[in-house]
Scaffold this active site. Structure first.
Site, mmCIF file in Angstrom:
data_model
loop_
_atom_site.group_PDB
_atom_site.id
_atom_site.type_symbol
_atom_site.label_atom_id
_atom_site.label_comp_id
_atom_site.label_asym_id
_atom_site.label_seq_id
_atom_site.Cartn_x
_atom_site.Cartn_y
_atom_site.Cartn_z
ATOM 1 C CB ALA A 138 28.609 -27.641 -0.224
ATOM 2 C CG HIS A 139 29.042 -23.144 -2.041
ATOM 3 N ND1 HIS A 139 30.080 -22.615 -2.759
ATOM 4 C CD2 HIS A 139 29.563 -23.488 -0.840
ATOM 5 C CE1 HIS A 139 31.170 -22.616 -2.026
ATOM 6 N NE2 HIS A 139 30.884 -23.145 -0.845
ATOM 7 C CG ASP A 140 29.303 -21.836 -6.219
ATOM 8 O OD1 ASP A 140 28.554 -21.366 -7.085
ATOM 9 O OD2 ASP A 140 29.505 -21.281 -5.119
ATOM 10 C CG ASN A 158 33.771 -23.143 -5.471
ATOM 11 O OD1 ASN A 158 33.241 -22.791 -6.514
ATOM 12 N ND2 ASN A 158 33.780 -22.397 -4.378
#
Ligand code: UDP
Length: 219
Positions: A138-140, A158
């Site tokens: 997922a993101h980041d 994250n």
């Protein structure tokens, strides 16, 4: 002659070769696909594709050699990549048609993205990443070199993963935050089905829900 090799003709290699062939240039008389595998017992042909040894691949007379390492074991994959580091070869990257890569994803050479994998947005991944069936990032997230995701890994946003990390089948990694990402250290091994809720130190094996380090064996 151009040659396209998949290193490893065992389970994973046999899963990846059809994707490599289907998503790459077609085979013809001066363009060949081969398995590179040092196990003589596999014979000269695996799944109707010629098997040659590492030495034969290196000595093969070709104008261009492209190779992807389809061996899940992180240490073996790294060792083999090092053998080829100063040789005239190109690392192939393989992405199944059903894999999805969204926005601002940088990914190093030699990656293998299997069917139904998803890399969403703002992600940085190192070299020779394996994302096996149905896994997502997922993101980041930031992922290092020589990382293996076995099937169905859920890596939420994250998260920072170091180099040479093996993440087993069905692992869930809890999201971190922008201010405090969840960090998995270099060389960690996350056992099948683990639920990672906090940082994992370098070179540590964790298992279970919530994931905890395996007790070290006393001699
Ligand atoms: N292998 C090789 N040279 C090496 C190490 C491994 O040719 O130095 C081959 C090995 O013979 C086997 C494959 O790589 O066929 C690895 O298979 P394994 O089942 O361990 O991995 P998987 O396919 O599950 O990722």
């Amino acid at each position: 002659m151009e040659i396209f090799g998949i290193y490893g003709a065992s389970g994973f290699g046999r899963e990846v070769m059809p994707i490599f062939k289907a998503t790459n240039v077609p085979e013809r008389s001066d363009r060949r696909y081969v398995f590179v595998d040092d196990d003589e017992e596999l014979g000269d042909t695996v799944n109707r594709t010629t098997r040659i040894s590492q030495r034969e691949f290196l000595e093969f007379d070709a104008i261009e050699k492209t190779l992807a390492i389809a061996i899940g074991d992180v240490k073996i994959r790294k060792r083999i990549a090092q053998v080829f580091s100063k040789k005239q070869i190109k690392w192939g990257s393989i992405a199944a048609p059903s894999s999805t890569v969204l926005h601002d994803v940088s990914i190093g050479e030699g990656a293998i993205l299997c069917s139904n994998t998803i890399l969403t947005s703002n992600i940085k991944i190192g070299v020779h990443f394996h994302c096996n069936l149905g896994s997502y990032v997922a993101h980041d997230c930031v992922i290092g070199d020589f990382v293996t995701f076995a099937p169905n890994v859920m890596c939420n946003g994250n998260v920072i993963i170091g180099d040479n990390v093996y993440v087993g089948t069905g692992v869930i990694i809890k999201n971190g935050t922008r201010a405090k990402p969840l960090v998995i250290g270099d060389g960690a091994v996350i056992g099948m089905g683990a639920v990672v809720t906090r940082d994992v130190p370098t070179d540590t094996v964790v298992v279970g829900n919530p994931a905890k380090p395996l007790p070290r064996k006393t001699p």
